[in-house]
Design a protein around this motif. Structure first.
Motif, short mmCIF file in Angstrom:
data_model
loop_
_atom_site.label_atom_id
_atom_site.label_comp_id
_atom_site.label_asym_id
_atom_site.label_seq_id
_atom_site.Cartn_x
_atom_site.Cartn_y
_atom_site.Cartn_z
N LEU A 183 2.89 -5.32 -2.83
CA LEU A 183 1.50 -5.75 -2.70
C LEU A 183 0.59 -4.55 -2.60
N HIS A 184 -0.62 -4.68 -3.20
CA HIS A 184 -1.53 -3.53 -3.21
C HIS A 184 -2.97 -4.02 -3.34
N GLY A 185 -3.88 -3.31 -2.68
CA GLY A 185 -5.30 -3.62 -2.79
C GLY A 185 -5.93 -2.83 -3.93
N SER A 186 -6.71 -3.50 -4.75
CA SER A 186 -7.29 -2.84 -5.93
C SER A 186 -8.27 -1.74 -5.57
N LEU A 187 -8.84 -1.78 -4.36
CA LEU A 187 -9.82 -0.79 -3.94
C LEU A 187 -9.23 0.23 -2.97
N ASP A 188 -7.92 0.30 -2.89
CA ASP A 188 -7.27 1.23 -1.96
C ASP A 188 -7.66 2.66 -2.31
N PRO A 189 -8.39 3.36 -1.41
CA PRO A 189 -8.81 4.72 -1.70
C PRO A 189 -7.78 5.78 -1.30
N VAL A 190 -6.73 5.35 -0.60
CA VAL A 190 -5.72 6.29 -0.11
C VAL A 190 -4.55 6.40 -1.08
N MET A 191 -4.07 5.26 -1.53
CA MET A 191 -2.96 5.22 -2.49
C MET A 191 -3.46 4.52 -3.75
N ARG A 192 -3.67 5.29 -4.78
CA ARG A 192 -4.25 4.74 -6.01
C ARG A 192 -3.31 3.70 -6.63
N THR A 193 -3.91 2.71 -7.29
CA THR A 193 -3.12 1.66 -7.92
C THR A 193 -2.16 2.24 -8.94
N ARG A 194 -2.60 3.22 -9.71
CA ARG A 194 -1.73 3.79 -10.74
C ARG A 194 -0.55 4.54 -10.12
N SER A 195 -0.71 4.98 -8.86
CA SER A 195 0.40 5.64 -8.18
C SER A 195 1.44 4.63 -7.71
N ILE A 207 -9.94 4.14 9.40
CA ILE A 207 -9.67 2.74 9.05
C ILE A 207 -10.86 2.13 8.33
N ARG A 208 -12.07 2.44 8.78
CA ARG A 208 -13.26 1.93 8.08
C ARG A 208 -13.32 2.48 6.65
N ASP A 209 -13.11 3.78 6.51
CA ASP A 209 -13.22 4.41 5.19
C ASP A 209 -12.16 3.90 4.22
N TRP A 210 -11.00 3.55 4.74
CA TRP A 210 -9.90 3.12 3.88
C TRP A 210 -9.89 1.62 3.62
N SER A 211 -10.74 0.87 4.30
CA SER A 211 -10.81 -0.57 4.09
C SER A 211 -11.73 -0.89 2.91
N GLY A 212 -11.60 -2.11 2.39
CA GLY A 212 -12.50 -2.59 1.37
C GLY A 212 -13.78 -3.12 2.00
N PRO A 213 -14.48 -4.02 1.31
CA PRO A 213 -15.74 -4.55 1.85
C PRO A 213 -15.60 -5.29 3.17
N MET A 214 -14.42 -5.86 3.45
CA MET A 214 -14.22 -6.61 4.69
C MET A 214 -13.85 -5.64 5.80
N SER A 267 0.81 -1.22 0.00
CA SER A 267 0.00 0.00 0.00
C SER A 267 0.84 1.27 0.00
N MET A 268 2.01 1.23 -0.62
CA MET A 268 2.86 2.41 -0.69
C MET A 268 3.84 2.30 -1.86
N ARG A 281 1.92 -7.69 -6.98
CA ARG A 281 0.71 -8.48 -6.79
C ARG A 281 -0.42 -7.53 -6.38
N LEU A 282 -1.52 -7.60 -7.11
CA LEU A 282 -2.69 -6.78 -6.82
C LEU A 282 -3.78 -7.66 -6.24
N PHE A 283 -4.24 -7.32 -5.02
CA PHE A 283 -5.31 -8.06 -4.36
C PHE A 283 -6.66 -7.49 -4.81
N ASP A 284 -7.41 -8.30 -5.53
CA ASP A 284 -8.72 -7.85 -6.01
C ASP A 284 -9.70 -7.73 -4.85
N GLY A 285 -10.40 -6.60 -4.78
CA GLY A 285 -11.45 -6.43 -3.79
C GLY A 285 -10.99 -6.04 -2.40
N LEU A 286 -9.71 -5.67 -2.25
CA LEU A 286 -9.20 -5.25 -0.95
C LEU A 286 -8.84 -3.78 -0.97
N GLY A 287 -8.85 -3.17 0.22
CA GLY A 287 -8.56 -1.77 0.33
C GLY A 287 -7.13 -1.50 0.79
#
Length: 319
Positions: free
Chosen positions: A260-272, A196-203, A147-148, A287-293
């Motif tokens: 490693l990176h979560g595909s739904l990370d709202p803090v650090m965009r995947t393209r970044s 933490i809630r806002d930055w997490s994915g569905p889980m 995530s960085m 490695r990109l984790f699908d559906g994680l924040g």
């Protein structure tokens, strides 16, 4: 105890809020080690090659509770440290620039009596893991960052990508004096749970876990120390010390790296984050984790740990 004395209960201390047991009753050793002119709290379990885990914001060592157990069971000496100013570590008045924080980390490796370590860092801990691997490559045998992006990639995204600038609005908010600290501890650290809630994915995390992070943030001076690294990162961009740091980080990284990176990370965009491999002259695996924040190691601890153990156990990692 009277009602008035209950309402004015003292703030939590590191001894009560930080020195916690691992889930499932696994024994963990808490101790303090000296490094780089300060004292650092570490939580340790297992024997074998050292794996040093570095937390991000707004957390502390406990964020690695699942990985500590799994690493120990796999034959590693798993140690999660509290960064300077957080958890049970010293809250010093200065020293929150990334070069000094990275020296904290490499100093802890030496204080633990080890020749090197595999570094695993999330969020700010990932930023510092990148930095330590560039500054002291002989002390880092493997690198895992979650995530960085690489610091130079982070700087470019913050300066040139409006989407990333907007996603990092909390960092811009940290540049104000005093207000962020007050917001982080208000209502017993309610903002910590909200972030933490806002930055997490569905889980989403459990309330009990969020309460742990809230209590830790309310330890006196923690809020201030937690935002100081971000103040340096933004305010130094055009200063000589910042320019010198980012020139130094241009040095090619020669440590095998798992990113490693979560595909739904709202803090650090995947393209970044993607593209950080351009700074790595060693095996680099994305490695990109699908559906994680933003917290893949907590949102899907089994999946994250499997990737981690596969990487650490691979004698000849490739891309």
């Amino acid at each position: 105890m009277t009602a008035s004395s209950a309402d004015s209960a003292p703030p939590p201390t590191a001894a009560t809020a930080v020195r916690l047991d691992l889930p499932g009753g696994r024994a963990v050793t808490h101790r303090d080690v000296a490094a780089n002119g300060a004292r650092f709290h570490v939580a340790e379990v297992g024997d074998g090659p050292l794996v040093l885990l570095l937390h991000g914001f707004p957390q502390f060592w406990w964020t690695w509770r699942h990985q500590l157990t799994a690493l120990a069971d796999a034959g590693y000496r798993a140690v999660a440290m509290d960064l300077r100013g957080v958890g049970g570590s010293d809250r010093t008045p200065r020293g929150y620039d990334p070069a000094n924080l990275a020296l904290d980390i490499t100093g802890v490796i030496r204080s633990l009596g080890e020749p090197d370590a595999a570094l695993v860092g999330h969020d700010l801990g990932g930023y510092l893991a990148w930095t330590a691997a560039v500054m002291r490559p002989k002390l880092v045998r493997r690198l895992v960052v979650s995530s960085m992006p690489h610091p130079r990639r982070w700087r470019s995204a913050m300066m040139a990508d409006f989407g990333q600038t907007r996603a990092s609005s909390h960092i811009w908010g940290f540049q104000r004096p005093l207000i962020p600290e007050r917001q982080l501890v208000a209502d017993d650290g309610a903002l910590v749970a909200e972030l933490i809630r806002d930055w997490s994915g569905p889980m989403l995390p459990e309330d009990a876990d969020l309460d742990v992070y809230r209590r830790a943030m309310c330890i006196p001076s923690t809020a201030h120390c937690s935002v100081e690294p971000y103040r340096w990162m933004m305010r130094s961009m055009a200063r000589p010390d910042g320019l010198q740091f980012y020139r130094r980080m241009k040095r090619p990284l020669r440590v095998p790296t798992l990113h490693l990176h979560g595909s739904l990370d709202p803090v650090m965009r995947t393209r970044s984050a993607a593209g950080s491999g351009e700074y790595v002259e060693a095996p680099y695996r994305w490695r990109l984790f699908d559906g994680l924040g933003h917290f893949p190691h907590e949102e899907d601890p089994d999946g994250f740990t499997a990737e981690l153990l596969n990487w650490l156990g691979d004698p000849e990692p490739d891309r």
